[in-house]
Design a protein around this motif. Structure first.
Motif, short mmCIF file in Angstrom:
data_model
loop_
_atom_site.label_atom_id
_atom_site.label_comp_id
_atom_site.label_asym_id
_atom_site.label_seq_id
_atom_site.Cartn_x
_atom_site.Cartn_y
_atom_site.Cartn_z
N ILE A 178 0.86 -1.18 0.00
CA ILE A 178 0.00 0.00 0.00
C ILE A 178 0.90 1.23 0.00
CG2 ILE A 178 -1.86 1.21 1.23
CD1 ILE A 178 -2.52 -1.48 2.61
N LEU A 192 1.04 -0.76 -5.02
CA LEU A 192 2.32 -0.80 -5.74
C LEU A 192 2.71 -2.25 -6.00
CD1 LEU A 192 4.18 1.67 -3.34
CD2 LEU A 192 3.48 2.19 -5.70
N ASP A 246 16.14 9.41 1.04
CA ASP A 246 14.73 9.77 0.91
C ASP A 246 14.61 11.18 0.30
OD1 ASP A 246 15.12 11.66 2.94
OD2 ASP A 246 14.05 10.50 4.45
N ALA A 247 13.37 11.67 0.15
CA ALA A 247 13.15 12.96 -0.53
C ALA A 247 13.79 14.12 0.22
CB ALA A 247 11.65 13.20 -0.72
N ARG A 263 14.43 17.44 -10.39
CA ARG A 263 13.67 17.98 -9.27
C ARG A 263 12.77 16.92 -8.66
NH1 ARG A 263 9.55 22.52 -8.52
NH2 ARG A 263 8.86 22.06 -10.61
N VAL A 264 12.72 16.89 -7.32
CA VAL A 264 11.75 16.08 -6.58
C VAL A 264 10.80 17.07 -5.90
CG1 VAL A 264 11.40 14.46 -4.68
CG2 VAL A 264 13.38 14.20 -6.20
N SER A 265 9.51 17.01 -6.28
CA SER A 265 8.51 17.90 -5.66
C SER A 265 7.62 17.07 -4.76
CB SER A 265 7.62 18.54 -6.73
OG SER A 265 8.40 19.20 -7.68
N VAL A 266 7.67 17.34 -3.46
CA VAL A 266 6.93 16.52 -2.50
C VAL A 266 6.06 17.41 -1.62
CG1 VAL A 266 7.16 15.03 -0.48
CG2 VAL A 266 8.55 14.62 -2.51
N ASP A 267 4.83 16.99 -1.45
CA ASP A 267 3.87 17.64 -0.55
C ASP A 267 4.22 17.31 0.90
OD1 ASP A 267 1.98 18.87 -2.23
OD2 ASP A 267 0.39 18.17 -0.89
N VAL A 317 -1.28 13.20 -6.45
CA VAL A 317 -0.70 13.41 -5.12
C VAL A 317 -1.81 13.33 -4.07
CG1 VAL A 317 0.53 15.05 -3.64
CG2 VAL A 317 1.19 14.78 -6.05
N MET A 376 11.47 2.40 -8.12
CA MET A 376 12.83 2.89 -8.19
C MET A 376 13.17 3.61 -6.88
SD MET A 376 11.34 2.39 -11.20
CE MET A 376 10.50 3.86 -11.73
N PRO A 390 10.07 5.12 3.02
CA PRO A 390 9.82 6.44 2.44
C PRO A 390 10.40 6.59 1.04
CG PRO A 390 11.73 6.56 3.85
CD PRO A 390 11.26 5.12 3.89
N SER A 391 9.77 7.46 0.24
CA SER A 391 10.41 8.06 -0.94
C SER A 391 10.85 7.10 -2.02
CB SER A 391 11.63 8.89 -0.50
OG SER A 391 11.27 9.90 0.40
N LEU A 392 10.02 6.11 -2.35
CA LEU A 392 10.29 5.33 -3.55
C LEU A 392 9.76 6.07 -4.76
CD1 LEU A 392 9.40 1.74 -2.25
CD2 LEU A 392 11.63 2.89 -2.31
N VAL A 393 10.15 5.66 -5.95
CA VAL A 393 9.67 6.28 -7.18
C VAL A 393 9.00 5.20 -8.03
CG1 VAL A 393 10.28 7.64 -9.22
CG2 VAL A 393 11.62 7.88 -7.10
N ALA A 394 7.74 5.46 -8.42
CA ALA A 394 6.97 4.46 -9.17
C ALA A 394 6.44 5.08 -10.45
CB ALA A 394 5.81 3.95 -8.33
N VAL A 395 6.36 4.26 -11.52
CA VAL A 395 5.67 4.67 -12.73
C VAL A 395 4.17 4.52 -12.49
CG1 VAL A 395 5.23 4.02 -15.13
CG2 VAL A 395 7.57 4.08 -14.26
N VAL A 436 6.59 10.07 -6.62
CA VAL A 436 7.26 9.75 -5.36
C VAL A 436 6.21 9.21 -4.39
CG1 VAL A 436 8.64 10.66 -3.45
CG2 VAL A 436 8.97 11.55 -5.78
N LEU A 451 6.45 9.81 -13.30
CA LEU A 451 7.20 9.25 -12.17
C LEU A 451 6.71 9.88 -10.87
CD1 LEU A 451 10.72 9.46 -13.85
CD2 LEU A 451 9.39 7.38 -13.48
N LYS A 493 3.16 11.06 -2.74
CA LYS A 493 3.66 12.26 -2.05
C LYS A 493 4.05 13.38 -3.01
CE LYS A 493 4.47 12.43 1.84
NZ LYS A 493 3.63 12.89 2.93
N GLY A 494 4.40 13.03 -4.26
CA GLY A 494 4.84 14.07 -5.17
C GLY A 494 5.31 13.49 -6.48
N THR A 495 6.13 14.26 -7.19
CA THR A 495 6.59 13.83 -8.52
C THR A 495 8.10 14.02 -8.64
OG1 THR A 495 6.19 16.05 -9.35
CG2 THR A 495 4.41 14.44 -9.64
N LEU A 496 8.67 13.32 -9.60
CA LEU A 496 10.11 13.43 -9.89
C LEU A 496 10.27 13.75 -11.36
CD1 LEU A 496 12.93 11.10 -8.66
CD2 LEU A 496 12.74 11.63 -11.08
#
Lengths: 89, 89, 89, 89, 89
Positions: free
Chosen positions: B3, B57, C31-32, C84-88, B51, C1, B39-44, B26, B24, B7-10
């Motif tokens: 689950i 996942l 992490d971010a 750039r990593v943009s996180v809320d 957000v 990733m 924390p802070s993995l990156v997924a397609v 976050v 991509l 949180k955001g985008t990369l």
């Protein structure tokens, strides 16, 4: 494989097409004494498991070798409902 | 599967060619109660997630079995936007 | 990733033949917010990353799907230099 | 691979068809000094291991490369009974 | 990949047939400063590594892409003897 305890279910409308019709169970990975090792994973059920059942989980590409799942984008499956764990202590 | 909470985008200009056009996101891996596990993995994203959404996942080779990603160098994909997690407590 | 920070390089003379000519970078998974999650992994660079760059890492069989690496014995690759990593928060 | 100690057995009636006839052992992953690293995994035995034996475990797709298991939905197998671990301390 | 330190050897008589003739080394995964991250893994050596050597490890299906190991049930291999790790601190 890992020992799991089925805790509940997950429902999703927007999802990968090949998940349609699959039962998604929320499971905790536990040790032989019932202590939680990893909480809240989601597994496809292939054995008719229900909430409260002890199960055996397989992960990674092995999860897709269970019946009918070879093309599904899944990484965790319930492949057995556990009758008994006998451990020397 | 796990689950996650988006949180955001990369964003990246210099990247593997087969990532072009992929969104991509976050994500934090969370448990059923919302506690952060990883924390802070990156997924397609393959489901139109945004957000703040709760998502499911899939990792490893399973991530490439989602629509249109079979040759992409990815190891994590969003394969569902979660409607509800029902857990026995 | 995973998000990574390039910390340095690794050199080796005695190595698997298919590693010849590959640039091996020492990376921390972060992490971010920049906190180290896993230290000192080694990744093949496919994007021209340098020491101090924030990067995106892919692991497992996905690492071999980056350009020209399909037969290399590698399990981690740099597939993007992060803008750039943009996180809320 | 990982060093394991066989702790017991797991039995299941409702299970994936390709598990029929496989011996399922409960194993702790241990270090060279015998300290438990990961408790209570379940592995298919391919070597005639018994409770109390030190064993070598292989995980992921490698588990299916042991004799006769190529289509089984398994992610962990016992591939050796350990005679001796010699470690410089 | 991961940085490892070779600590010793493992011997086994009862083992998977395709392990015959392979040198099994006990390795600790370490960080760039030499601190142990994961103790006591077992890796097949493909580089002539000896006890006390710093090495590079590859895991999962990548381990089987090293020379001559494509059908062996292994998930960890030594693919380089490290000459130097240069890290910005």
């Amino acid at each position: 494989m890992q020992i799991g305890l089925v805790k509940g279910t997950l429902t999703a409308t927007a999802k990968a097409e090949r998940l349609t019709g699959q039962k998604l169970m929320v499971v905790d990975v536990i040790d032989a004494a019932g202590k939680v090792i990893v909480p809240s994973l989601v597994a496809v059920d292939t054995c008719g498991a229900g909430v409260g059942d002890g199960v055996m989980l397989t992960q990674g590409s092995a999860a897709r070798m269970a019946a009918g799942l070879s093309a599904a984008p899944i990484d965790l499956a319930i492949i057995a409902v556990v009758d008994r764990v006998s451990v020397d202590t």
